[in-house]
Write a protein that holds these residues in place. Structure first.
Motif, mmCIF file in Angstrom:
data_model
loop_
_atom_site.group_PDB
_atom_site.id
_atom_site.type_symbol
_atom_site.label_atom_id
_atom_site.label_comp_id
_atom_site.label_asym_id
_atom_site.label_seq_id
_atom_site.Cartn_x
_atom_site.Cartn_y
_atom_site.Cartn_z
ATOM 1 N N GLU A 140 18.146 -55.194 -8.134
ATOM 2 C CA GLU A 140 18.781 -56.038 -9.138
ATOM 3 C C GLU A 140 20.297 -56.162 -8.971
ATOM 4 O OE1 GLU A 140 19.335 -52.814 -12.813
ATOM 5 O OE2 GLU A 140 17.604 -54.150 -12.792
ATOM 6 N N ALA A 141 20.907 -55.301 -8.157
ATOM 7 C CA ALA A 141 22.349 -55.398 -7.928
ATOM 8 C C ALA A 141 22.686 -56.319 -6.759
ATOM 9 C CB ALA A 141 22.938 -54.009 -7.680
ATOM 10 N N ALA A 142 21.689 -57.026 -6.225
ATOM 11 C CA ALA A 142 21.933 -57.940 -5.107
ATOM 12 C C ALA A 142 23.025 -58.937 -5.480
ATOM 13 C CB ALA A 142 20.644 -58.666 -4.737
ATOM 14 N N VAL A 143 23.812 -59.336 -4.489
ATOM 15 C CA VAL A 143 24.970 -60.204 -4.718
ATOM 16 C C VAL A 143 24.664 -61.616 -4.237
ATOM 17 C CG1 VAL A 143 27.402 -60.585 -4.170
ATOM 18 C CG2 VAL A 143 26.543 -58.256 -4.492
ATOM 19 N N TRP A 144 24.957 -62.590 -5.069
ATOM 20 C CA TRP A 144 24.717 -63.999 -4.751
ATOM 21 C C TRP A 144 25.787 -64.526 -3.813
ATOM 22 C CZ3 TRP A 144 21.191 -67.597 -4.700
ATOM 23 C CH2 TRP A 144 21.553 -68.945 -4.639
ATOM 24 N N ASP A 145 25.347 -65.166 -2.730
ATOM 25 C CA ASP A 145 26.253 -65.810 -1.784
ATOM 26 C C ASP A 145 26.072 -67.315 -1.909
ATOM 27 O OD1 ASP A 145 27.751 -66.796 0.276
ATOM 28 O OD2 ASP A 145 26.767 -65.648 1.867
ATOM 29 N N PRO A 146 27.011 -68.015 -2.561
ATOM 30 C CA PRO A 146 26.842 -69.454 -2.773
ATOM 31 C C PRO A 146 26.849 -70.266 -1.484
ATOM 32 C CG PRO A 146 29.049 -68.731 -3.413
ATOM 33 C CD PRO A 146 28.244 -67.494 -3.146
ATOM 34 N N ARG A 147 27.439 -69.728 -0.432
ATOM 35 C CA ARG A 147 27.487 -70.472 0.828
ATOM 36 C C ARG A 147 26.111 -70.573 1.471
ATOM 37 N NH1 ARG A 147 32.116 -67.111 3.741
ATOM 38 N NH2 ARG A 147 30.804 -65.492 2.803
ATOM 39 N N SER A 148 25.348 -69.487 1.392
ATOM 40 C CA SER A 148 24.016 -69.486 1.998
ATOM 41 C C SER A 148 22.907 -69.653 0.968
ATOM 42 C CB SER A 148 23.791 -68.176 2.767
ATOM 43 O OG SER A 148 23.861 -67.058 1.891
ATOM 44 N N SER A 149 23.279 -69.670 -0.322
ATOM 45 C CA SER A 149 22.301 -69.772 -1.419
ATOM 46 C C SER A 149 21.256 -68.668 -1.332
ATOM 47 C CB SER A 149 21.626 -71.152 -1.407
ATOM 48 O OG SER A 149 22.570 -72.169 -1.648
ATOM 49 N N THR A 150 21.726 -67.459 -1.071
ATOM 50 C CA THR A 150 20.827 -66.309 -0.982
ATOM 51 C C THR A 150 21.452 -65.108 -1.683
ATOM 52 O OG1 THR A 150 21.792 -65.592 1.131
ATOM 53 C CG2 THR A 150 19.855 -67.041 1.234
ATOM 54 N N TYR A 151 20.597 -64.164 -2.052
ATOM 55 C CA TYR A 151 21.058 -62.879 -2.564
ATOM 56 C C TYR A 151 21.053 -61.865 -1.434
ATOM 57 C CZ TYR A 151 20.992 -64.033 -7.552
ATOM 58 O OH TYR A 151 21.263 -64.555 -8.788
ATOM 59 N N SER A 152 22.107 -61.073 -1.328
ATOM 60 C CA SER A 152 22.189 -60.013 -0.324
ATOM 61 C C SER A 152 22.068 -58.658 -1.017
ATOM 62 C CB SER A 152 23.529 -60.083 0.428
ATOM 63 O OG SER A 152 23.651 -61.306 1.107
ATOM 64 N N PRO A 153 21.166 -57.781 -0.545
ATOM 65 C CA PRO A 153 20.988 -56.484 -1.210
ATOM 66 C C PRO A 153 22.196 -55.586 -1.033
ATOM 67 C CG PRO A 153 19.770 -56.539 0.854
ATOM 68 C CD PRO A 153 20.290 -57.928 0.637
ATOM 69 N N ARG A 154 22.433 -54.765 -2.044
ATOM 70 C CA ARG A 154 23.458 -53.740 -1.908
ATOM 71 C C ARG A 154 23.048 -52.545 -2.750
ATOM 72 N NH1 ARG A 154 29.063 -55.520 -4.953
ATOM 73 N NH2 ARG A 154 28.871 -54.110 -6.712
ATOM 74 N N SER A 155 23.600 -51.389 -2.409
ATOM 75 C CA SER A 155 23.201 -50.156 -3.077
ATOM 76 C C SER A 155 23.415 -50.254 -4.577
ATOM 77 C CB SER A 155 24.004 -48.986 -2.506
ATOM 78 O OG SER A 155 23.577 -47.773 -3.055
ATOM 79 N N HIS A 156 22.435 -49.766 -5.324
ATOM 80 C CA HIS A 156 22.469 -49.852 -6.780
ATOM 81 C C HIS A 156 22.283 -48.455 -7.347
ATOM 82 C CE1 HIS A 156 22.188 -51.361 -10.746
ATOM 83 N NE2 HIS A 156 20.889 -51.263 -10.872
ATOM 84 N N LEU A 157 23.353 -47.904 -7.909
ATOM 85 C CA LEU A 157 23.294 -46.527 -8.398
ATOM 86 C C LEU A 157 23.528 -46.447 -9.905
ATOM 87 C CD1 LEU A 157 25.341 -44.749 -5.560
ATOM 88 C CD2 LEU A 157 22.872 -45.140 -5.685
ATOM 89 N N ALA A 158 23.212 -47.517 -10.614
ATOM 90 C CA ALA A 158 23.481 -47.557 -12.052
ATOM 91 C C ALA A 158 22.725 -46.468 -12.816
ATOM 92 C CB ALA A 158 23.118 -48.936 -12.612
ATOM 93 N N TRP A 159 21.546 -46.079 -12.321
ATOM 94 C CA TRP A 159 20.736 -45.076 -13.005
ATOM 95 C C TRP A 159 21.034 -43.656 -12.517
ATOM 96 C CZ3 TRP A 159 18.284 -45.939 -17.329
ATOM 97 C CH2 TRP A 159 17.749 -47.201 -17.596
ATOM 98 N N LEU A 160 21.949 -43.509 -11.551
ATOM 99 C CA LEU A 160 22.130 -42.203 -10.916
ATOM 100 C C LEU A 160 22.607 -41.138 -11.893
ATOM 101 C CD1 LEU A 160 22.061 -40.487 -8.395
ATOM 102 C CD2 LEU A 160 24.366 -41.308 -7.811
ATOM 103 N N ASP A 161 23.611 -41.444 -12.703
ATOM 104 C CA ASP A 161 24.116 -40.447 -13.645
ATOM 105 C C ASP A 161 23.020 -39.969 -14.592
ATOM 106 O OD1 ASP A 161 26.706 -40.261 -12.720
ATOM 107 O OD2 ASP A 161 27.444 -41.885 -13.985
ATOM 108 N N ASP A 162 22.229 -40.899 -15.117
ATOM 109 C CA ASP A 162 21.146 -40.525 -16.031
ATOM 110 C C ASP A 162 20.114 -39.639 -15.337
ATOM 111 O OD1 ASP A 162 22.125 -41.932 -18.277
ATOM 112 O OD2 ASP A 162 21.283 -43.795 -17.522
ATOM 113 N N LEU A 163 19.734 -40.036 -14.124
ATOM 114 C CA LEU A 163 18.700 -39.282 -13.414
ATOM 115 C C LEU A 163 19.195 -37.881 -13.037
ATOM 116 C CD1 LEU A 163 15.895 -39.218 -12.249
ATOM 117 C CD2 LEU A 163 16.741 -40.388 -10.192
ATOM 118 N N LYS A 164 20.437 -37.791 -12.578
ATOM 119 C CA LYS A 164 20.977 -36.473 -12.219
ATOM 120 C C LYS A 164 21.091 -35.573 -13.446
ATOM 121 C CE LYS A 164 24.343 -36.282 -9.176
ATOM 122 N NZ LYS A 164 25.569 -36.589 -8.405
#
Length: 246
Positions: free
Chosen positions: A92-116
């Protein structure tokens, strides 16, 4: 579109404000939601993902998450819940690239603090035993959301990103074991048997907790850097998580 390609199409409707979203949603569901929702009809042409304006990042996160879930459902109606939700959260943290009209994946650690915090027993909640997680239902997810969603994300991230190839293999074996036509319980049992039966769940749980505990958030890296600077140590070794663009 028609035939095979129909299942790849998701119609997205963005209402002008949340009040309009609530009013529109009460017609098919007789209720409101605080996040985007996919309304499915027996006629696929009527099904649609309903959205409302949000801050740009929050809008993108919800759109990718819900879109990913519907993409999975297009292939497998009864995917194991932890895989479906874990994959959607990981992407869900993928980044939108308007030039290619695609989402590029990137590391998503939003839940890390809660899980740790759960792993370190800094909270009252406990991790869901792996057997229960692998056989989880939507009811379990709704009963323990504060644990289920961080743990599902963490398990997918661990299996995908672990430097140990046996863990990576488990994820691909789990996906390969899913049958598009089987009910949820049968799919969940099949995945557990084919992907995880050759390793003890106690051993896998230890590997999972060890890997998650080794990850660092940006705030933790900053704190470590400040502590090192205070000690006069000018070199800090950093490990960048997979897909990270930072």
């Amino acid at each position: 579109t028609s035939g095979f390609w129909r299942q790849f199409v998701v119609r997205v409707r963005v209402l002008k404000e949340q009040a309009s979203f609530d009013a529109y949603l009460t017609r098919p569901l007789s209720q409101t939601r605080t996040d985007f929702v996919f309304v499915a009809y027996s006629d696929p042409d009527r099904s649609e993902l309903l959205c409302f304006p949000r801050e740009e990042n929050a809008f993108s996160v919800s759109l990718v998450h819900q879109g990913c879930i519907q993409f999975i459902r297009a292939f497998v109606a009864n995917c194991p819940v932890w895989i479906r939700e874990g994959v959607a959260t990981a992407l869900e943290a993928a980044v939108w690239d308007p030039r290619s009209s695609t989402y590029s994946p990137r590391s998503h650690l939003a839940w890390l603090d809660d899980l740790k915090a759960i792993i370190r027993r800094q909270r009252s909640q406990k991790l869901i035993p792996l057997r229960e997680l692998f056989l989880s239902t939507r009811e379990l997810a709704q009963a323990q959301p504060e644990v289920f969603y961080p743990q599902s994300w963490g398990m997918v991230h661990f299996l995908l990103s672990s430097p140990d190839k046996k863990h990576n293999r488990m994820l691909w074996d789990a996906i390969a074991a899913i049958d598009p036509k089987s009910p949820l319980e049968e799919n969940s049992q099949r995945v557990r048997a084919r992907a995880f039966s050759w390793v003890s769940e106690a051993s896998l749980a230890r590997d999972f907790e060890s890997y998650i505990s080794s990850l660092r958030t940006a705030a933790e890296w900053l704190g470590m850097g400040m502590d090192a600077y205070a000690r006069g140590e000018m070199k800090v070794q950093m490990t960048i998580a997979p897909f990270s663009k930072n």
